[in-house]
Motif scaffolding. Structure first.
Motif, PDB file in Angstrom:
ATOM      1  N   ALA A 196       3.101   7.667 -23.458  1.00  0.00           N
ATOM      2  CA  ALA A 196       3.925   7.336 -22.298  1.00  0.00           C
ATOM      3  C   ALA A 196       4.109   5.830 -22.204  1.00  0.00           C
ATOM      4  N   PHE A 197       5.059   5.412 -21.390  1.00  0.00           N
ATOM      5  CA  PHE A 197       5.301   3.988 -21.169  1.00  0.00           C
ATOM      6  C   PHE A 197       4.739   3.598 -19.803  1.00  0.00           C
ATOM      7  N   ALA A 198       3.941   2.558 -19.773  1.00  0.00           N
ATOM      8  CA  ALA A 198       3.297   2.135 -18.533  1.00  0.00           C
ATOM      9  C   ALA A 198       4.323   1.571 -17.560  1.00  0.00           C
ATOM     10  N   PRO A 199       4.090   1.711 -16.261  1.00  0.00           N
ATOM     11  CA  PRO A 199       4.980   1.082 -15.272  1.00  0.00           C
ATOM     12  C   PRO A 199       5.058  -0.423 -15.486  1.00  0.00           C
ATOM     13  N   SER A 200       6.216  -0.983 -15.209  1.00  0.00           N
ATOM     14  CA  SER A 200       6.410  -2.415 -15.453  1.00  0.00           C
ATOM     15  C   SER A 200       5.899  -3.280 -14.322  1.00  0.00           C
ATOM     16  N   ASN A 201       5.874  -2.731 -13.093  1.00  0.00           N
ATOM     17  CA  ASN A 201       5.543  -3.577 -11.950  1.00  0.00           C
ATOM     18  C   ASN A 201       4.963  -2.725 -10.821  1.00  0.00           C
ATOM     19  N   ILE A 202       3.640  -2.672 -10.739  1.00  0.00           N
ATOM     20  CA  ILE A 202       2.986  -1.869  -9.711  1.00  0.00           C
ATOM     21  C   ILE A 202       3.327  -2.358  -8.296  1.00  0.00           C
ATOM     22  N   PHE A 204       6.139  -3.612  -7.157  1.00  0.00           N
ATOM     23  CA  PHE A 204       7.457  -3.071  -6.809  1.00  0.00           C
ATOM     24  C   PHE A 204       7.383  -1.563  -6.578  1.00  0.00           C
ATOM     25  N   LEU A 205       6.616  -0.869  -7.403  1.00  0.00           N
ATOM     26  CA  LEU A 205       6.427   0.573  -7.225  1.00  0.00           C
ATOM     27  C   LEU A 205       5.838   0.850  -5.849  1.00  0.00           C
ATOM     28  N   ALA A 206       4.815   0.078  -5.473  1.00  0.00           N
ATOM     29  CA  ALA A 206       4.178   0.249  -4.166  1.00  0.00           C
ATOM     30  C   ALA A 206       5.143  -0.070  -3.032  1.00  0.00           C
ATOM     31  N   LEU A 207       5.946  -1.131  -3.200  1.00  0.00           N
ATOM     32  CA  LEU A 207       6.940  -1.475  -2.188  1.00  0.00           C
ATOM     33  C   LEU A 207       7.914  -0.324  -1.978  1.00  0.00           C
ATOM     34  N   GLY A 208       8.387   0.256  -3.078  1.00  0.00           N
ATOM     35  CA  GLY A 208       9.301   1.389  -2.964  1.00  0.00           C
ATOM     36  C   GLY A 208       8.682   2.548  -2.219  1.00  0.00           C
ATOM     37  N   ALA A 209       7.407   2.849  -2.519  1.00  0.00           N
ATOM     38  CA  ALA A 209       6.723   3.945  -1.848  1.00  0.00           C
ATOM     39  C   ALA A 209       6.566   3.674  -0.353  1.00  0.00           C
ATOM     40  N   TRP A 210       6.265   2.436   0.013  1.00  0.00           N
ATOM     41  CA  TRP A 210       6.102   2.086   1.427  1.00  0.00           C
ATOM     42  C   TRP A 210       7.428   2.171   2.179  1.00  0.00           C
ATOM     43  N   VAL A 211       8.496   1.675   1.580  1.00  0.00           N
ATOM     44  CA  VAL A 211       9.803   1.749   2.241  1.00  0.00           C
ATOM     45  C   VAL A 211      10.210   3.199   2.463  1.00  0.00           C
ATOM     46  N   LEU A 212      10.000   4.035   1.456  1.00  0.00           N
ATOM     47  CA  LEU A 212      10.301   5.455   1.602  1.00  0.00           C
ATOM     48  C   LEU A 212       9.452   6.097   2.692  1.00  0.00           C
ATOM     49  N   THR A 213       8.169   5.760   2.712  1.00  0.00           N
ATOM     50  CA  THR A 213       7.260   6.359   3.687  1.00  0.00           C
ATOM     51  C   THR A 213       7.673   6.022   5.112  1.00  0.00           C
ATOM     52  N   VAL A 214       7.988   4.759   5.370  1.00  0.00           N
ATOM     53  CA  VAL A 214       8.396   4.360   6.719  1.00  0.00           C
ATOM     54  C   VAL A 214       9.723   5.036   7.098  1.00  0.00           C
ATOM     55  N   GLY A 215      10.682   5.024   6.179  1.00  0.00           N
ATOM     56  CA  GLY A 215      11.978   5.632   6.463  1.00  0.00           C
ATOM     57  C   GLY A 215      11.903   7.123   6.695  1.00  0.00           C
ATOM     58  N   TRP A 216      10.881   7.755   6.135  1.00  0.00           N
ATOM     59  CA  TRP A 216      10.753   9.208   6.239  1.00  0.00           C
ATOM     60  C   TRP A 216      10.599   9.680   7.680  1.00  0.00           C
ATOM     61  N   PHE A 217      10.082   8.830   8.552  1.00  0.00           N
ATOM     62  CA  PHE A 217       9.956   9.228   9.947  1.00  0.00           C
ATOM     63  C   PHE A 217      11.325   9.346  10.596  1.00  0.00           C
ATOM     64  N   GLY A 218      12.293   8.570  10.116  1.00  0.00           N
ATOM     65  CA  GLY A 218      13.665   8.779  10.536  1.00  0.00           C
ATOM     66  C   GLY A 218      14.257  10.022   9.904  1.00  0.00           C
ATOM     67  N   PHE A 219      13.922  10.238   8.648  1.00  0.00           N
ATOM     68  CA  PHE A 219      14.390  11.405   7.902  1.00  0.00           C
ATOM     69  C   PHE A 219      13.999  12.697   8.632  1.00  0.00           C
ATOM     70  N   ASN A 220      12.750  12.754   9.086  1.00  0.00           N
ATOM     71  CA  ASN A 220      12.255  13.979   9.718  1.00  0.00           C
ATOM     72  C   ASN A 220      12.541  14.029  11.218  1.00  0.00           C
ATOM     73  N   VAL A 221      12.087  13.032  11.955  1.00  0.00           N
ATOM     74  CA  VAL A 221      12.214  13.079  13.415  1.00  0.00           C
ATOM     75  C   VAL A 221      13.669  13.130  13.840  1.00  0.00           C
ATOM     76  N   MET A 222      14.523  12.320  13.208  1.00  0.00           N
ATOM     77  CA  MET A 222      15.929  12.259  13.610  1.00  0.00           C
ATOM     78  C   MET A 222      16.726  13.462  13.122  1.00  0.00           C
ATOM     79  N   SER A 223      16.111  14.346  12.338  1.00  0.00           N
ATOM     80  CA  SER A 223      16.804  15.574  11.950  1.00  0.00           C
ATOM     81  C   SER A 223      17.066  16.470  13.146  1.00  0.00           C
ATOM     82  N   ALA A 224      16.447  16.179  14.287  1.00  0.00           N
ATOM     83  CA  ALA A 224      16.782  16.890  15.525  1.00  0.00           C
ATOM     84  C   ALA A 224      18.229  16.635  15.912  1.00  0.00           C
ATOM     85  N   GLN A 225      18.754  15.454  15.566  1.00  0.00           N
ATOM     86  CA  GLN A 225      20.152  15.040  15.741  1.00  0.00           C
ATOM     87  C   GLN A 225      20.572  14.788  17.185  1.00  0.00           C
ATOM     88  N   THR A 226      19.753  15.159  18.168  1.00  0.00           N
ATOM     89  CA  THR A 226      20.033  14.837  19.566  1.00  0.00           C
ATOM     90  C   THR A 226      18.735  14.433  20.258  1.00  0.00           C
TER      91      THR A 226
END
Length: 400
Positions: A196-202, A204-226
């Motif tokens: 396998a090929f090792a990740p190039s930048n841990i 950046f990988l962690a930053l991506g995971a954190w941004v997704l994690t925080v945004g997910w609360f909008g993804f789920n909670v706001m799915s109520a739509q009202t």
């Protein structure tokens, strides 16, 4: 009294518009998470391509969903005057924006699986076809009741298929579509079982995971739509699934930072479907199982399979998404502390239907585009990297 009632209606409508707009912005920000998760995982020579793919996929998806996809799913279109579109504080427009951010997650998911060897424009065309024609079919079936599928499930098994925020509609669809694209492309040069090929930048990988994690609360909670549909239960279940996925991935993955930062994402994928029904303990278990599932399957892919899924999007979104659909039928039941109103059989059938639509749609779209334009970079371009081959620039300039 009429004036007071009208004022209350306007205030309620404007509050709902603002609410779903904030959700759309949070999920839009998640696409930065997709981008940096991919940037940190791919090799240095493909980092620019990862960034460019995510934002251009969103742009092409926006046009495809605006013109075709949203109409196919919900029967609504925007070919009216701005005066008509602005009615109700423009709520329908903002609802489209919110649902677009979900639809555009499909090519963002696929992007991680086909990284480092996919052509640029052919995949943009494929993404447009997926978001405009394939994804809306299943989206409309589940979230708008199209074609009577939900009515049939309710009549046969006592409840329709429940997918509150898209474990199957979004994530499983994306993961299984990615599986088709990965099979069509084949493995990267030099990649074989056990190599396998090792990740190039841990970081950046962690930053991506954190941004997704925080945004997910909008993804789920706001799915109520009202505003009147807001539930703290959704927020806490999202939280518990995230921590469950993290802890289990840490233990099962033996402290590997790639697993630690994908573990919460696995849990979040799985809890989407039943986040409005489960007890928080059920969400914790759901997330923990997803974390283990991702580690085990991704490890198997790396060590024993020639399926070259760069970011592990098939296990992360495809398998964990299906598990989430089934888990909603298990932990959403009143017997296990949930709110009830779900059928395990309906959840299994609905999840399998999502897989079927993704596989069939993927075979058609990626098969046609590959025949017409070719999906894979040439061997020379792959060797030099997509950054130089496609964009004529590297991620960093190391000249002194």
């Amino acid at each position: 009294m009429d004036n007071i009632s009208d004022a209350i209606d306007v205030l309620s409508q404007s509050a709902n518009t603002l609410f779903i707009l904030l959700g759309a912005i949070m999920v839009l920000a998640m696409h930065a998470g997709f981008a940096f998760l991919e940037v940190g995982t791919v090799r240095h020579k493909n980092q620019v391509n990862a960034l460019v793919k995510i934002i251009t996929d969103f742009a092409f998806s926006g046009v495809a969903y605006f013109v075709i996809g949203y109409y196919l799913a919900y029967g609504n279109h925007f070919f009216n005057s701005a005066e008509v579109l602005a009615e109700g504080n423009g709520y329908e427009l903002v609802k489209f924006f919110f649902l677009l951010t979900f639809a555009a997650a499909i090519p963002a998911i696929v992007s991680g699986g086909i990284a480092e060897r996919g052509k640029f424009y052919p995949f943009l065309i494929a993404s447009s076809l997926i978001v405009g024609l394939v994804y809306p079919i299943f989206e409309g079936i589940i979230w708008n009741g199209n074609f009577g599928f939900q009515d049939w499930l309710e009549a046969q098994f006592g409840a329709a298929f429940h997918d509150f925020a898209g474990s199957v509609v979004v994530h499983a669809m994306g993961g299984w579509l990615a599986l088709v694209a990965i099979k069509v492309l084949g493995a990267r040069k030099g990649r074989k079982p056990g190599v396998a090929f090792a990740p190039s930048n841990i970081p950046f990988l962690a930053l991506g995971a954190w941004v997704l994690t925080v945004g997910w609360f909008g993804f789920n909670v706001m799915s109520a739509q009202t505003m009147d549909g807001i539930s703290g239960l959704v927020a806490v279940n999202t939280l518990m699934a995230m921590v469950g996925g993290t802890i289990v991935a840490l233990v099962v993955g033996r402290n590997d930072p790639g697993f630690v930062h994908n573990g919460p994402l696995a849990g979040l994928v799985a809890v989407c479907a039943g986040s409005d029904l489960m007890h928080p303990i059920g969400a914790l278990v759901t997330g923990g199982v997803a974390g283990a599932l991702f580690v085990w399957v991704f490890t198997w892919l790396q060590q024993r399979s020639d399926l070259d899924d760069v970011l592990g999007v098939w296990p992360l979104h495809g398998l964990c998404g299906v598990w989430g659909g089934v888990a909603a039928g298990i932990f959403g039941s009143q017997a296990l502390g949930g709110l009830g109103g779900v059928s395990l059989i309906s959840q299994i059938i609905g999840s399998l239907a999502g897989v079927a639509v993704a596989l069939i749609g993927g075979v058609i779209v990626y098969g046609i585009v590959d025949k017409v334009a070719g999906l894979r970079l040439s061997e020379e371009d792959e060797f030099h990297g997509a950054d130089l081959a496609i964009h004529k620039i590297s991620a960093t300039n190391k000249d002194r």
